[in-house]
Design a protein around this motif. Structure first.
Motif, PDB file in Angstrom:
ATOM      1  N   GLU B  21      40.034  -1.615 -27.903  1.00 29.47           N
ATOM      2  CA  GLU B  21      40.485  -0.319 -27.415  1.00 29.47           C
ATOM      3  C   GLU B  21      41.198   0.506 -28.496  1.00 29.47           C
ATOM      4  N   ASN B  22      41.995  -0.156 -29.322  1.00 32.36           N
ATOM      5  CA  ASN B  22      42.834   0.580 -30.277  1.00 32.36           C
ATOM      6  C   ASN B  22      43.214  -0.317 -31.455  1.00 32.36           C
ATOM      7  N   GLY B  23      44.039   0.218 -32.321  1.00 26.12           N
ATOM      8  CA  GLY B  23      44.434  -0.507 -33.516  1.00 26.12           C
ATOM      9  C   GLY B  23      45.206  -1.778 -33.199  1.00 26.12           C
ATOM     10  N   ILE B  39      34.150  -1.983 -38.183  1.00 33.30           N
ATOM     11  CA  ILE B  39      33.966  -0.524 -38.188  1.00 33.30           C
ATOM     12  C   ILE B  39      35.208   0.084 -37.532  1.00 33.30           C
ATOM     13  N   THR B  40      35.857   0.997 -38.230  1.00 34.13           N
ATOM     14  CA  THR B  40      37.058   1.598 -37.640  1.00 34.13           C
ATOM     15  C   THR B  40      37.123   3.106 -37.849  1.00 34.13           C
ATOM     16  N   LEU B  52      44.977  -0.142 -40.919  1.00 31.49           N
ATOM     17  CA  LEU B  52      44.160  -1.266 -40.462  1.00 31.49           C
ATOM     18  C   LEU B  52      43.346  -1.826 -41.629  1.00 31.49           C
ATOM     19  N   VAL B  53      42.794  -0.918 -42.461  1.00 32.08           N
ATOM     20  CA  VAL B  53      42.021  -1.367 -43.627  1.00 32.08           C
ATOM     21  C   VAL B  53      42.908  -2.226 -44.524  1.00 32.08           C
ATOM     22  N   LYS B  54      44.132  -1.729 -44.758  1.00 34.16           N
ATOM     23  CA  LYS B  54      45.038  -2.466 -45.637  1.00 34.16           C
ATOM     24  C   LYS B  54      45.366  -3.841 -45.040  1.00 34.16           C
ATOM     25  N   PHE B  55      45.607  -3.851 -43.733  1.00 27.84           N
ATOM     26  CA  PHE B  55      45.938  -5.098 -43.036  1.00 27.84           C
ATOM     27  C   PHE B  55      44.778  -6.094 -43.140  1.00 27.84           C
TER      28      PHE B  55
END
Lengths: 676, 109
Positions: B21-23, B39-40, B52-55
């Motif tokens: 649903e979400n981040g 995919i975000t 999120l990419v960094k995480f």
């Protein structure tokens, strides 16, 4: 996907209507905020997200026209929230224009999903504003030594918010917390809610916690007037660390912190270990329910109330026979009654919506119409938070629109005309709502040219509606405006139609058991006052007695009650009328109207119930007035639908049913003469 | 938008799609469920796509997992940052389903 069965289109419409409703409401807030310079980033963001959602929604259903227009609108809103466009009147007008176009498109789809409209002018307008955008914002980060890694994960919008906070002299703080993987969303929501009371949450950065694999670490970046240590004291939570990224230029000391903020902080941290209900509060706030389901619920409550009445009766009977259990049963029934009342009012409360929803839509129409008519008009909205039953708000939309269109088209003069009359060039329409007992009073007032009663008389005589020698009060003359087909304007205007407006308005309002009054002064303006019941589901009724029978009159239709004094009545043209203050009301004896035999007690005091329906008032003569009661009206059914003067039956409990008077029908009878 | 992406991917074969649903949901699911591609979107209500990419890139098991960001036309800066943080490719909204399918096949090869 858009060519499927009807169901998906209905889903699209419901969703789109919600989103457009939000936009309409928020554009109005934005427009107010632009004047005072007070625009919250949350508001702009919410608007941006709603426009974005409409685009996505339209894309999903294959409505390319809506998707395209909302795409352009989204771009415009994006520039706005990034501070790259000034929030001025051009932009606000453009927003309202795009919204109207979107609403038009969605309305088209409700008729036929293939319907579309030309959106090129709206798109061109948006693009015009976008191409006029000014240069890049200054770089406020220079010289502040912010960790590039931190800036590296911020979106352009978040950077803009950060710069805005720096510009205002706020501190930038990183609030660091570690939460368990299972409940971090709830914990984090509670922390951010808390932080939002002391500043702005710009971004939430997740990270790994190396010591505890079952946990996640979060750095919440926020802008606030407090220093790191002051905020630490406010939050008073040992598990949270605060790092100061940029110190505040204008710092607020802890002593100046409003007391309630500290109190909030304290309670919020108490709740930190997260009851499950917190998830509900933070992540889901509304449920869309078909109003039919609420009606059903209300019916059940009504039935329960009747069953409760029966229990009370049995309890009394038992007590009367000296059985002590009867007394206990009575007490329990009493408790049940209180809870039932609470349940009833809770169900009613769910149906209530603020009239603002409707008023904001009208705001949009006024803007567009005023522009098209070349008039300068301000709409003032008062009492938007007044609540009415959803059903009534829905049914009020058409009549209000008619009235406002009339005010704009016929009432408000052009700029030069107003100047010549010594008025401000800007016309003013005031739309207000206020609770008034079990009613809501809605008033539409304009400061336009007003209506000349003598002009109405001449027009009515010319149309053969009244005889030249007819004696009519000013109020009677204004009443002519509600007559079907009556219009004082010969030319047909695009907006207000052909004089069919006001009688439609009257019918709509009376269908809601409402009343309508018009007052006007030539040169000063016109006021239409609507009196509406708060709800139609359960109504308050006045129970009266006439010739041995009880009847209920909807309280919404009752103007006043008085003791009948023979000195107040006289006979005009063979009809009995009541002189009440400065008006003359036709009188109708209930017993005569229903041809029920009057009780033989001539000396007995009788009462008059003045009832109103739309713009008409009459006096009903009755034997006695009883109490007011909440009743649910049930229709009589098809076989009895020919009965005039009765609108239904109300169950009073105790296996007693009484008839509910149809006030509209009664008034017709009184005005035309004859019986029912 | 998510519905459109899922439908487009489902039209391709051999995928199991984990839809969140979400981040926040992504933060919870990713460490537990090894996925082969992420995919975000960049604009999300809770955390942004860049974070999120960094995480994801900070997690050892996701060091080299293909990562695709969906961005909005005109948000060049955000896109650049996403690529700098380790995203492999991007797709601008609005896009054709075929473009998404092509990119996904390319990244998985």
């Amino acid at each position: 996907m858009g060519t499927g069965s009807l169901q998906p289109v209905a889903e699209f419409l419901a969703e789109a209507e919600d989103l457009l409703g939000n936009l309409s409401q928020n554009f109005s807030i934005l427009s107010d905020g632009a004047e005072t310079g007070d625009v919250s980033p949350d508001l702009l963001n919410g608007i941006f997200r709603d426009a974005h959602s409409i685009k996505g929604l339209a894309g999903m259903f294959g409505f390319d026209d809506i998707a395209e227009l909302s795409h352009h609108l989204e771009n415009l809103l994006d520039r706005l929230r990034l501070g790259k466009l000034p929030l001025d009147n051009f932009l606000i007008d453009c927003l309202f224009d795009s919204l109207s176009a979107l609403i038009g498109l969605v309305e088209g789809k409700s008729v036929n999903p293939e319907l579309t409209q030309d959106i090129s002018s709206s798109v061109a307008r948006i693009e015009g504003l976008l191409s006029s955008q000014t240069g890049v914002a200054e770089n406020l980060f220079a010289g502040l030594h912010i960790d590039p890694e931190l800036l590296g994960v911020l979106t352009e919008y978040e950077e803009h918010r950060l710069q805005d906070n720096i510009r205002q002299g706020h501190a930038l703080l990183l609030v660091k917390a570690v939460f368990p993987l299972d409940s971090f969303d709830v914990d984090l929501a509670s922390l951010t809610d808390n932080l939002k009371q002391h500043g702005e949450v710009v971004s939430t950065l997740p990270g790994q916690n190396n010591d505890r694999p079952d946990c996640l670490a979060f750095n919440v970046l926020c802008g606030t007037r407090y220093s790191g240590s002051a905020l630490q004291d406010i939050l008073d939570d040992g598990t949270i660390e605060i790092e100061e990224v940029v110190a505040a230029r204008v710092e607020e000391s802890l002593e100046n912190a409003p007391h309630d903020q500290l109190a909030n902080a304290a309670t919020a941290s108490l709740n930190d270990d997260g009851p499950v209900s917190e998830t509900l509060r933070s992540f889901s706030s509304t449920v869309r329910v078909d109003i039919g389901k609420l009606d059903n619920l209300l019916d059940i409550v009504g039935d329960l109330t009747l069953a409760k009445g029966e229990i009370s009766r049995i309890a009394e009977e038992l007590s009367g026979q000296g059985i002590s259990l009867g007394k206990d049963l009575g007490k329990t029934a009493h408790r049940l009654e209180r809870r039932l009342l609470a349940l009833q009012s809770a169900v009613m409360d769910v149906r209530m919506v603020p009239v603002r929803q409707l008023f904001d839509k009208l705001n949009r129409i006024v803007r567009r119409m005023a522009r098209d008519l070349g008039k300068n008009v301000e709409l003032e909205i008062l009492g938007g938070n007044t609540e009415l039953d959803k059903l009534i708000v829905e049914k009020l939309a058409d009549p209000l629109m008619h009235i406002i269109r009339n005010a704009l088209d016929h009432g408000i003069e052009t700029g030069p005309e107003r100047r010549a009359a010594g008025k401000s060039e800007i016309g003013r329409i005031t739309l207000s709502a206020a609770p008034k007992g079990s009613h809501v009073a809605v008033e539409i007032r304009d400061d336009g040219r007003g209506i000349d009663p003598e002009g109405l008389r001449r027009a009515a005589i010319a149309k053969g509606l009244i005889k030249p020698e007819a004696i009519m009060t000013e109020q009677d003359l204004f009443g002519l405006l509600f007559h079907s087909g009556f219009s004082t304007r010969t030319e047909v205007s695009e907006f207000s139609g052909r004089g069919v407006g006001m009688d439609v308005v009257k019918n709509n309002i009376s269908a809601l058991s409402g009343m309508i009054d018009l007052t006007s002064r030539p040169g000063e303006g016109t006021t239409l006052s609507l009196t509406l019941p708060v709800t139609l589901a359960i109504i308050k009724a006045l129970v009266i007695h006439s010739s041995g029978r009880d009847f209920a009159i909807p309280l919404a239709s009752v103007v006043e009650t008085l003791i009948l004094d023979p000195g107040m009545t006289r006979t005009i043209e063979g009809r009995e009328v009541l002189e009440l203050r400065h008006s003359t009301l036709p009188l109708l004896h209930l017993d005569q109207a229903f041809q029920i035999r009057a009780e033989k007690s001539e000396s007995k005091t009788r009462f008059v119930v003045v009832v109103g329906f739309a713009d008409r008032r009459i006096g009903l003569v009755v034997d006695d007035l009883y109490d007011q009661q909440d009743v649910v009206i049930k229709p009589l059914g098809k076989t009895l639908s020919f009965v005039r003067g009765i609108s239904g039956a109300a169950d009073m409990g105790n296996q007693r049913t009484i008839l509910v008077l149809d006030v509209g029908g009664m008034i017709e009878v009184a005005l035309q003469g004859g019986g029912l | 938008m998510r519905g459109l992406i899922v439908a487009t991917l489902e039209a391709m074969d051999d995928f199991t799609i984990v839809e969140v649903e979400n981040g926040f949901e992504a933060l919870r699911v990713l460490p537990r469920e090894k996925v082969d591609m992420v995919i975000t979107d960049i604009n999300m209500p809770d955390i942004n796509g860049l974070e999120l990419v960094k995480f994801i890139r900070s997690q050892p098991q996701y060091k080299s997992t293909p990562l695709l960001i969906i961005s909005t036309e005109g948000s060049d800066k955000d896109r650049e940052k996403g690529l700098a943080l380790g995203a492999d490719s991007y797709l601008n909204k609005p896009f054709q389903p075929e473009e998404l399918q092509r990119l996904v096949s390319q990244l998985l090869d």
